[in-house]
Design a protein around this motif. Structure first.
Motif: not given
Ligand code: URA
Length: 213
Positions: A103, A132, A134, A196-198, A203-206
């Protein structure tokens, strides 16, 4: 498009620990694995079966086994890799395809950098793993690839979903598409932020699974 939110106490417990910023990467990976198995169990409730007769020590018994062909499991790289073991535990004979999506952090547009999918998925059930949901851009693209190859059903297994992403998928696949689309998730959160974060999300799952690179 249908959405199934699994509001089981075990699922809620594990998701709550995942959300906690203090949860370490090893614990995050283990909990993701366990949570995916619970979500996958529910996601497979509608799988097709064929009747079979087996012989118990005391005589014949009518039963059922999963119908052919085996489903395809598609983790979306990179974070979806963290969900593969939890899914494969329930479906050890499933084939596994891969799609890599990245992304752009400015435009939030996802582009494809890897694609290892069978060319013909006619009549097959596909489970897509993406933690996620999103904006929905990634899943809209991946589902499009699978539908274009003839998949009968696509079930996206997501740890978390945002209303904006669900609305986008419903608009894209809500009508009389030949492919039947479902999202199975542990929770639908409030909204996306401007990156664009939930929110509140996790947070950032990756990054939480594999570290920042
Ligand atoms: N991807 C993530 O890893 N987290 C979000 O909140 C949104 C997209």
């Amino acid at each position: 498009m249908r959405t199934l939110v699994i509001d089981h106490p075990l699922v809620t417990h594990k998701l709550t620990v995942l959300r906690d910023a203090a949860t370490s990467a090893p614990a995050f990976r283990r909990l993701t694995d366990e949570l995916v198995t619970l979500l996958a169990y529910e996601a497979m409730r509608e799988m097709r079966v064929r009747p079979v007769t087996v012989t118990t020590p005391l005589g014949p018994a009518e039963g059922a086994k999963l119908a052919s062909p085996d489903p395809l499991v598609v983790p979306v790289l990179r974070a979806g890799i963290g969900m593969l073991d939890g899914m494969a535990r329930l479906l050890p004979t499933a084939d596994v395809g891969f799609v890599g999506m990245v992304r752009d952090e400015e435009s939030l547009v996802a582009t494809t950098y890897a694609n290892r999918l069978p060319t013909d998925l006619t009549g097959r059930d596909v489970f897509v793993l993406d933690p996620m949901l999103a904006t929905g851009g990634t899943l809209e693209t991946v589902i499009g690839m699978l539908a274009g190859r003839g998949a009968a059903t696509v079930t996206a297994v997501c740890l978390l979903a945002a209303p904006e992403g669900l609305a986008r998928l419903a608009a894209a696949y809500g009508g009389d598409d030949p492919v039947r689309v479902r999202v199975v998730t542990a929770a639908v959160d409030e909204r996306l932020n401007d990156r664009g974060y939930i929110i509140p999300g996790l947070g950032d799952a990756g990054d939480r699974l594999f570290g920042q690179i």
